[in-house]
Design a protein around this motif. Structure first.
Motif, PDB file in Angstrom:
ATOM      1  N   MET A 181       0.839  -1.202   0.000  1.00 14.77           N
ATOM      2  CA  MET A 181       0.000   0.000   0.000  1.00 14.77           C
ATOM      3  C   MET A 181       0.877   1.258   0.000  1.00 14.77           C
ATOM      4  N   ALA A 182       0.657   2.119  -0.981  1.00 20.33           N
ATOM      5  CA  ALA A 182       1.488   3.304  -1.106  1.00 20.33           C
ATOM      6  C   ALA A 182       1.058   4.369  -0.101  1.00 20.33           C
ATOM      7  N   ILE A 183       2.043   5.055   0.436  1.00 20.42           N
ATOM      8  CA  ILE A 183       1.789   6.128   1.400  1.00 20.42           C
ATOM      9  C   ILE A 183       2.150   7.443   0.750  1.00 20.42           C
ATOM     10  N   GLY A 184       1.194   8.356   0.706  1.00 20.13           N
ATOM     11  CA  GLY A 184       1.456   9.650   0.101  1.00 20.13           C
ATOM     12  C   GLY A 184       0.336  10.624   0.394  1.00 20.13           C
ATOM     13  N   PRO A 185       0.549  11.897   0.115  1.00 21.28           N
ATOM     14  CA  PRO A 185      -0.493  12.911   0.367  1.00 21.28           C
ATOM     15  C   PRO A 185      -1.623  12.792  -0.640  1.00 21.28           C
ATOM     16  N   ARG A 186      -2.855  13.141  -0.181  1.00 24.07           N
ATOM     17  CA  ARG A 186      -4.007  13.152  -1.055  1.00 24.07           C
ATOM     18  C   ARG A 186      -5.064  14.105  -0.494  1.00 24.07           C
ATOM     19  N   LEU A 187      -6.020  14.476  -1.335  1.00 22.37           N
ATOM     20  CA  LEU A 187      -7.094  15.381  -0.938  1.00 22.37           C
ATOM     21  C   LEU A 187      -8.398  14.613  -0.824  1.00 22.37           C
ATOM     22  N   ASP A 188      -9.114  14.818   0.299  1.00 24.64           N
ATOM     23  CA  ASP A 188     -10.417  14.184   0.514  1.00 24.64           C
ATOM     24  C   ASP A 188     -11.453  15.270   0.814  1.00 24.64           C
ATOM     25  N   LEU A 189     -12.677  15.040   0.347  1.00 20.08           N
ATOM     26  CA  LEU A 189     -13.790  15.944   0.627  1.00 20.08           C
ATOM     27  C   LEU A 189     -14.756  15.242   1.569  1.00 20.08           C
ATOM     28  N   ARG A 190     -14.974  15.818   2.746  1.00 17.97           N
ATOM     29  CA  ARG A 190     -15.839  15.217   3.751  1.00 17.97           C
ATOM     30  C   ARG A 190     -16.933  16.206   4.152  1.00 17.97           C
ATOM     31  N   GLN A 191     -18.090  15.637   4.440  1.00 21.70           N
ATOM     32  CA  GLN A 191     -19.222  16.447   4.882  1.00 21.70           C
ATOM     33  C   GLN A 191     -19.663  15.959   6.257  1.00 21.70           C
ATOM     34  N   THR A 192     -19.615  16.836   7.245  1.00 24.81           N
ATOM     35  CA  THR A 192     -19.964  16.480   8.627  1.00 24.81           C
ATOM     36  C   THR A 192     -20.928  17.511   9.180  1.00 24.81           C
ATOM     37  N   GLN A 193     -21.612  17.113  10.230  1.00 26.44           N
ATOM     38  CA  GLN A 193     -22.503  18.004  10.942  1.00 26.44           C
ATOM     39  C   GLN A 193     -21.917  18.327  12.318  1.00 26.44           C
ATOM     40  N   SER A 194     -22.055  19.572  12.726  1.00 29.00           N
ATOM     41  CA  SER A 194     -21.536  19.983  14.029  1.00 29.00           C
ATOM     42  C   SER A 194     -22.435  21.080  14.583  1.00 29.00           C
ATOM     43  N   LEU A 195     -22.415  21.199  15.877  1.00 25.33           N
ATOM     44  CA  LEU A 195     -23.201  22.224  16.569  1.00 25.33           C
ATOM     45  C   LEU A 195     -22.344  23.468  16.728  1.00 25.33           C
ATOM     46  N   VAL A 196     -22.768  24.549  16.102  1.00 27.76           N
ATOM     47  CA  VAL A 196     -22.009  25.794  16.124  1.00 27.76           C
ATOM     48  C   VAL A 196     -22.751  26.811  16.981  1.00 27.76           C
ATOM     49  N   MET A 197     -22.089  27.301  17.967  1.00 30.44           N
ATOM     50  CA  MET A 197     -22.670  28.319  18.848  1.00 30.44           C
ATOM     51  C   MET A 197     -22.108  29.673  18.448  1.00 30.44           C
ATOM     52  N   THR A 198     -22.842  30.405  17.652  1.00 27.17           N
ATOM     53  CA  THR A 198     -22.400  31.727  17.244  1.00 27.17           C
ATOM     54  C   THR A 198     -22.477  32.685  18.424  1.00 27.17           C
ATOM     55  N   PRO A 199     -21.720  33.786  18.370  1.00 28.70           N
ATOM     56  CA  PRO A 199     -21.810  34.760  19.474  1.00 28.70           C
ATOM     57  C   PRO A 199     -23.227  35.288  19.674  1.00 28.70           C
ATOM     58  N   GLN A 200     -23.970  35.463  18.564  1.00 25.99           N
ATOM     59  CA  GLN A 200     -25.340  35.951  18.703  1.00 25.99           C
ATOM     60  C   GLN A 200     -26.233  34.934  19.407  1.00 25.99           C
ATOM     61  N   LEU A 201     -26.034  33.666  19.052  1.00 26.55           N
ATOM     62  CA  LEU A 201     -26.844  32.635  19.694  1.00 26.55           C
ATOM     63  C   LEU A 201     -26.484  32.494  21.172  1.00 26.55           C
ATOM     64  N   GLN A 202     -25.217  32.629  21.489  1.00 25.69           N
ATOM     65  CA  GLN A 202     -24.811  32.590  22.892  1.00 25.69           C
ATOM     66  C   GLN A 202     -25.445  33.744  23.667  1.00 25.69           C
ATOM     67  N   GLN A 203     -25.530  34.912  23.019  1.00 26.21           N
ATOM     68  CA  GLN A 203     -26.172  36.051  23.674  1.00 26.21           C
ATOM     69  C   GLN A 203     -27.652  35.781  23.918  1.00 26.21           C
ATOM     70  N   ALA A 204     -28.328  35.190  22.918  1.00 26.43           N
ATOM     71  CA  ALA A 204     -29.757  34.905  23.069  1.00 26.43           C
ATOM     72  C   ALA A 204     -30.002  33.929  24.205  1.00 26.43           C
ATOM     73  N   ILE A 205     -29.165  32.907  24.306  1.00 28.65           N
ATOM     74  CA  ILE A 205     -29.300  31.935  25.382  1.00 28.65           C
ATOM     75  C   ILE A 205     -29.051  32.593  26.737  1.00 28.65           C
ATOM     76  N   LYS A 206     -28.063  33.470  26.768  1.00 32.36           N
ATOM     77  CA  LYS A 206     -27.744  34.152  28.015  1.00 32.36           C
ATOM     78  C   LYS A 206     -28.908  35.035  28.457  1.00 32.36           C
ATOM     79  N   LEU A 207     -29.506  35.771  27.523  1.00 35.35           N
ATOM     80  CA  LEU A 207     -30.616  36.647  27.874  1.00 35.35           C
ATOM     81  C   LEU A 207     -31.812  35.863  28.375  1.00 35.35           C
ATOM     82  N   LEU A 208     -32.017  34.685  27.823  1.00 34.71           N
ATOM     83  CA  LEU A 208     -33.190  33.902  28.177  1.00 34.71           C
ATOM     84  C   LEU A 208     -33.190  33.478  29.633  1.00 34.71           C
TER      85      LEU A 208
END
Length: 510
Positions: free
Chosen positions: A1-28
């Motif tokens: 098996m050859a070892i070398g650099p390559r490019l992969d395209l991946r699609q994942t889901q993650s929970l992003v807490m934007t500063p605005q959303l953090q502010q909304a949660i804080k106010l609540l």
């Protein structure tokens, strides 16, 4: 098996807490006091944000649908304010953008409270500056009339200190001792710390304390209950050797053990009763008569009243809502000038932050009213008949009904209060654990069970005190399947004595 650099395209889901959303949660989750402080800090740092000083209190007789929310427990189609449900994590787990509307146009001057607007109670209109006003005319308001001329406890004691103590060093010690008094007039803290702080001997501090224990009111500067009573009895001339023995056995007096007390004091029942009457005439908290501080009442976030057509009428308390808006005119005027890149970025960021804050306040109002409406709908029995009809309720029940996450409901119900015809309650009060029913009926709320236990004990015959086992039998007869240890836990939480102590209290006369 050859070892070398390559490019992969991946699609994942993650929970992003934007500063605005953090502010909304804080106010609540903030209480109205914390929210007011937060908005004040924003007003100080954001030049685009300003306080709305307009007086345009809406007429409560017009378009009530735009001012409040009516919860009719008997109707499944209960009107509730629109809500984007911005804090529901499911809206973020799929990788979508922040669930709040990102349109930063400041359209809150007239749209929110206008006819047909989906406003949650008069509160959303109040975000734009509505609110009641009080006219303090010269003939109606006198600031000096609110100032009491009654001296405080510290002033009263300081005046006596200046009259009784002439040595400057001892006066300084006395001032420190005055600062160590608690609300009851008892001395808190260690005298050795005073001696170390002032660089004097402990004996000198104790000598000053002994002199100050003779100050008015009698019993002041005591360190224990026994010492407080001794000071007062000494001033009255009632501190006899027999009385001193009684003070040395206050634990027996608290336990109402008259037989042992008569044996120790070597007195008859009549004499013991006279001694106890003298003690009961004393004041164990001598400083309370000087406590003129005005207790700050809890201000409700939601106001509730019966609806003439049935059900309940809910609205947000405008006094707890910040009145802010975005100064569009100022922003437009400033941006027309020649600005550097950093200045433009700063103003744009401040403008977006101000718009987001106003939208977050609107969303907070929607969410609070929506949660409160569902709580009222599910606890309708409590408002109609009292605590005996309080249903067991958990956060999940409300979250599923209004399609929000439990964490959102938890934040909304923390430090939020509702004024009801039955009193003022925190929203958390309506969430109680369930006690199973002995039959096929519905489960019982823990608060309802506590109320039933209290009423049974209050009505018990002094000659037939109810034990915990007997309480279990009576509760099961009422359809409440409860264990003895749970009855004991509930009884202790209500500070109700055991059956042995209650029998002694009700049957034994000191």
């Amino acid at each position: 098996m050859a070892i070398g650099p390559r490019l992969d395209l991946r699609q994942t889901q993650s929970l992003v807490m934007t500063p605005q959303l953090q502010q909304a949660i804080k106010l609540l989750q903030l209480s109205h006091i914390e929210l007011s402080n937060y908005v004040e800090s924003e007003l100080e740092t954001n030049p685009v944000l300003e306080r709305d000083e307009r007086d345009n209190e809406p007429d409560r007789d017009q378009s009530p649908e735009a001012l409040s929310d009516t919860a009719n427990p008997g109707d499944d189609s209960t009107a509730q304010p629109d809500s984007h449900e911005l804090l529901k994590p499911d809206h973020m787990a799929d990788g979508s953008e922040a669930p709040l509307d990102t349109d930063y146009q400041n359209n809150y001057d007239g749209d929110i409270a206008g006819p047909g607007a989906d406003a949650p109670g008069g509160s959303l209109n109040h975000l734009s500056g509505s609110g009641g006003t009080i006219n303090f005319g010269d003939d109606e308001y006198n600031l000096e009339a609110t100032v009491s001329d009654t001296p405080s406890l510290a002033e009263h004691l300081t005046e006596q200190l200046q009259m009784e103590v002439t040595d400057p060093g001892e006066r300084l010690i006395g001032l420190h001792l005055i600062d160590m008094l608690d609300e009851s007039g008892w001395l808190s803290g260690d005298l050795s710390e005073v001696a170390d702080r002032l660089g004097c001997g402990l004996e000198q501090v104790e000598a000053v304390l002994a002199r100050m224990q003779g100050f008015d009111p009698s019993g002041i500067f005591a360190r224990t209950l026994k010492e407080c009573l001794e000071i007062q009895l000494r001033d009255l001339g009632y501190l006899t050797p027999v009385m001193q023995k009684l003070l040395d056995n206050l634990n027996l007096l608290a336990a109402r053990d008259g037989k042992t007390l008569r044996k120790i004091l070597q007195v008859d029942e009549e004499h013991l009763g006279e001694l106890i009457a003298d003690i009961r005439a004393l004041n164990p908290k001598p400083a309370l008569s000087f406590d003129h501080s005005i207790a700050q009442p809890v201000v409700p976030d939601i106001l509730m009243r019966p609806d003439p057509e049935g059900g309940w009428h809910l609205e947000l308390n405008s006094d707890t809502l910040p009145k802010v808006l975005v100064n569009e005119h100022y922003f437009t005027k400033v941006t027309k000038n020649k600005l550097t890149k950093d200045e433009k970025e700063y103003l744009t960021e401040r403008y977006q932050t101000a718009n987001w804050l106003v939208k977050s306040l609107q969303q907070r109002a929607h969410t609070i009213l929506k949660v409160a409406s569902e709580i009222v709908r599910q606890q309708e029995g409590f408002f109609e008949y009292g605590i005996s009809k309080l249903r067991p309720l958990v956060l999940r029940d409300i979250a599923e009904a209004i399609e929000m996450h439990e964490s959102t409901v938890s934040r909304v119900t923390s430090n939020k209060y509702i004024s009801t015809p039955r009193g003022l309650y925190e929203l958390k009060f309506f969430f109680t654990s369930a006690i199973a029913s002995t039959g096929m009926g519905d489960a019982h709320s823990a608060e309802a069970v506590k109320d039933r236990i209290k009423r049974l004990i209050d009505d018990e015959d002094p000659k037939a005190i109810l034990s915990d086992d007997k309480l279990v039998d009576l509760l099961k007869a009422d359809g409440m399947d409860i264990a003895r240890r749970t009855v004991a836990k509930y009884r202790e939480s209500m500070k109700i004595a055991s059956s042995v102590q209650r029998r002694r209290q009700k049957n034994q006369t000191l």
